[in-house]
Design a protein around this motif. Structure first.
Motif, PDB file in Angstrom:
ATOM      1  N   GLY A  11       0.833  -1.200   0.000  1.00 14.41           N
ATOM      2  CA  GLY A  11       0.000   0.000   0.000  1.00 14.41           C
ATOM      3  C   GLY A  11       0.862   1.242   0.000  1.00 14.41           C
ATOM      4  N   THR A  12       0.267   2.361   0.356  1.00 15.72           N
ATOM      5  CA  THR A  12       1.040   3.594   0.412  1.00 15.72           C
ATOM      6  C   THR A  12       0.382   4.559   1.375  1.00 15.72           C
ATOM      7  OG1 THR A  12       2.090   5.334  -0.898  1.00 15.72           O
ATOM      8  CG2 THR A  12      -0.137   4.688  -1.550  1.00 15.72           C
ATOM      9  N   GLU A  13       0.994   5.726   1.513  1.00 19.88           N
ATOM     10  CA  GLU A  13       0.390   6.756   2.346  1.00 19.88           C
ATOM     11  C   GLU A  13      -0.260   7.735   1.378  1.00 19.88           C
ATOM     12  OE1 GLU A  13       1.880   9.549   6.017  1.00 19.88           O
ATOM     13  OE2 GLU A  13       3.117   7.890   5.403  1.00 19.88           O
ATOM     14  N   THR A  14      -1.549   7.574   1.195  1.00 18.65           N
ATOM     15  CA  THR A  14      -2.210   8.331   0.129  1.00 18.65           C
ATOM     16  C   THR A  14      -2.316   9.825   0.452  1.00 18.65           C
ATOM     17  OG1 THR A  14      -4.254   7.507   1.063  1.00 18.65           O
ATOM     18  CG2 THR A  14      -3.502   6.462  -0.965  1.00 18.65           C
ATOM     19  N   ALA A  15      -1.985  10.213   1.694  1.00 16.47           N
ATOM     20  CA  ALA A  15      -1.937  11.649   1.999  1.00 16.47           C
ATOM     21  C   ALA A  15      -0.899  12.347   1.110  1.00 16.47           C
ATOM     22  CB  ALA A  15      -1.604  11.876   3.471  1.00 16.47           C
ATOM     23  N   PHE A  16       0.157  11.604   0.723  1.00 15.01           N
ATOM     24  CA  PHE A  16       1.163  12.207  -0.153  1.00 15.01           C
ATOM     25  C   PHE A  16       0.578  12.488  -1.540  1.00 15.01           C
ATOM     26  CE2 PHE A  16       4.131  10.313   3.015  1.00 15.01           C
ATOM     27  CZ  PHE A  16       4.842  11.455   3.336  1.00 15.01           C
ATOM     28  N   ALA A  17      -0.379  11.660  -1.962  1.00 18.63           N
ATOM     29  CA  ALA A  17      -1.044  11.903  -3.251  1.00 18.63           C
ATOM     30  C   ALA A  17      -1.904  13.168  -3.152  1.00 18.63           C
ATOM     31  CB  ALA A  17      -1.903  10.700  -3.640  1.00 18.63           C
ATOM     32  N   VAL A  18      -2.532  13.378  -1.991  1.00 13.12           N
ATOM     33  CA  VAL A  18      -3.316  14.606  -1.799  1.00 13.12           C
ATOM     34  C   VAL A  18      -2.375  15.813  -1.848  1.00 13.12           C
ATOM     35  CG1 VAL A  18      -4.856  15.862  -0.229  1.00 13.12           C
ATOM     36  CG2 VAL A  18      -5.062  13.381  -0.450  1.00 13.12           C
ATOM     37  N   SER A  19      -1.169  15.648  -1.272  1.00  9.71           N
ATOM     38  CA  SER A  19      -0.172  16.725  -1.329  1.00  9.71           C
ATOM     39  C   SER A  19       0.161  17.095  -2.763  1.00  9.71           C
ATOM     40  CB  SER A  19       1.156  16.266  -0.716  1.00  9.71           C
ATOM     41  OG  SER A  19       1.108  16.298   0.631  1.00  9.71           O
ATOM     42  N   ALA A  20       0.359  16.068  -3.584  1.00 10.79           N
ATOM     43  CA  ALA A  20       0.718  16.305  -4.987  1.00 10.79           C
ATOM     44  C   ALA A  20      -0.424  17.046  -5.691  1.00 10.79           C
ATOM     45  CB  ALA A  20       1.015  14.974  -5.681  1.00 10.79           C
TER      46      ALA A  20
END
Ligand code: PLP
Length: 397
Positions: A11-20
């Motif tokens: 999986g991943t830390e999807t908060a980083f996708a929100v950052s992008a």
């Protein structure tokens, strides 16, 4: 290209996708109010920076011992032990490049494929990712929204336990809900740990980020010190998220394995930064006090403003720098029935960037309430005021 099968389970830390996404929106010339990521816009205390810079100038730029420099292991063992009423020695401490590495290393040390792991959902998403990546069976337990805090649904947690259950992840002072266990909750969990012979990852990343009173560690309960590994991090208490320094603290046999994993992974954590950490723990404590006072002001302003928005209900956690307001009625009023369309509309219409429950593990069957998560560690008071006024206008307009 054919990747290893396990990569499909990572999986991943999807908060980083929100950052992008927020960064891309800002790059188009839009104002963004960053509530999405638990990063900090507060500087690291000066005495910590100076001690690290001095160590660098003094030549502490080569490799150091895999488990950390002896002095840091010693002062951290004393600091963490004293705050928890326990006696730790340096051999109970393996320094890590951040808090996060303890999660994967704990599972690597103790989890066999097919073993079941109890972990919080909503919770820090890396637990779920690492459990599945390493072939474990995820057994999420949920939180219930109470009058003053979120509480663990202990009955549901108990129903998840089977003879294959081997590990428990507990994040007391929790991301994202801000929940703190009651004494009764801790005692009930400790009883389960003993009864079912479990080992525990105690994620105490926010142990020192609390505004009133003192934190209590699960590890302090009878019989727990032999079964718990503490995830410790310098990231939050000393506003050092980008420095990457933390530790695994627990029973020597597990810590020895974790130190061996250090040898295999990163060799050692950054050498000169460890001198900064020693100063942080033993030097002037004005820095951490100042960080807490800044955060507390932000919490109070944010909670008050959120509760002034029609259809939003926000508890006031005594710890962490997160808020997890219930936005079910606000979403309904605006005609939203899914998280992502609400979050995206909020960003595009107001610039307010948040995460939602979706970023904290897969939602569980039967969830009927909708929550978003706001981190106030990376946003100043005037921006909080402006952002939440826009949020209010968006919902009520
Ligand atoms: N555990 C929890 C609950 C967190 O929220 C975080 C970071 O946000 C971590 C662990 C990781 O901390 P670090 O940034 O020190 O790796």
């Amino acid at each position: 290209m054919k990747f290893a099968d396990r990569i499909a389970r990572l999986g991943t830390e999807t908060a980083f996708a929100v950052s992008a996404e927020a960064a891309a929106f800002a790059a188009q010339g839009n104002k963004v109010y960053p509530f999405h990521l638990g990063d900090m816009n507060i500087p690291t205390p000066v005495n910590v920076m100076e001690a690290a810079a001095k160590a660098m100038r003094d030549g502490k730029t080569g490799y150091c011992p895999n488990a950390g420099i002896p002095k840091l292991r010693e002062v951290l063992a004393a600091d963490v032990g004293t705050a928890r009423g326990l006696r730790y020695s340096p051999e109970n401490v393996a320094i890590q490049p951040g808090g996060k590495p303890t999660i994967g290393k704990f599972f690597l040390a103790l989890l066999n494929p097919g073993d079941e792991v109890l972990y919080p959902s909503p919770g820090y998403p890396i637990y779920e990712s690492q459990i599945e990546f390493l072939g474990g069976v995820p057994k999420p337990y949920r939180y219930l929204e109470g009058e003053r805090t979120f509480t663990i649904d202990l009955d549901a947690l108990k129903r998840q336990i089977t003879p294959r259950t081997r590990l428990l992840v507990l994040n007391d002072l929790q991301n994202p809900t801000g929940a703190e266990c009651s004494t009764a909750e801790r005692e009930a969990l400790a009883e389960l740990v003993l009864k079912h012979d479990l080992y525990v990852l105690c994620d105490e990343a926010y142990f020192d980020i609390r505004y009133d009173g003192e934190s209590t560690s699960f590890v302090s309960l009878p019989g727990m010190v032999e079964r718990c590994v503490i995830l410790y991090t310098f990231s939050k208490k000393f506003a050092m998220t980008g420095w990457r320094l933390g530790a695994s603290i627990g029973p020597k046999p597990i810590i020895d394995i974790i130190a061996k994993l250090n040898v295999n992974d990163e060799s050692c954590s950054n050498h000169f930064i460890q001198y900064g950490a020693i100063e942080g723990l033993t030097g002037d404590q004005g820095g951490p006090r100042q960080i807490l006072s800044i955060l507390k002001e932000r919490r109070d302003l944010s909670v008050d403003l959120l509760n002034g928005i029609k259809g939003v209900h926000c508890l006031r956690p005594n710890a962490t720098f997160y808020l997890f307001p219930n936005v079910t009625a606000a979403m309904q009023a605006k005609g939203f029935s899914d998280y992502e369309s609400f979050r995206r509309a909020l960003l595009q219409e107001t610039g307010v960037s948040v995460c939602s429950r979706l970023h904290f593990g897969r939602p569980l069957p039967g969830e009927t309430q909708f929550y978003i998560r706001l981190a106030y560690s990376g946003i100043h008071l005037p921006e909080i005021r402006e952002a939440l006024a826009r949020f209010k206008a968006f919902i009520e307009g």
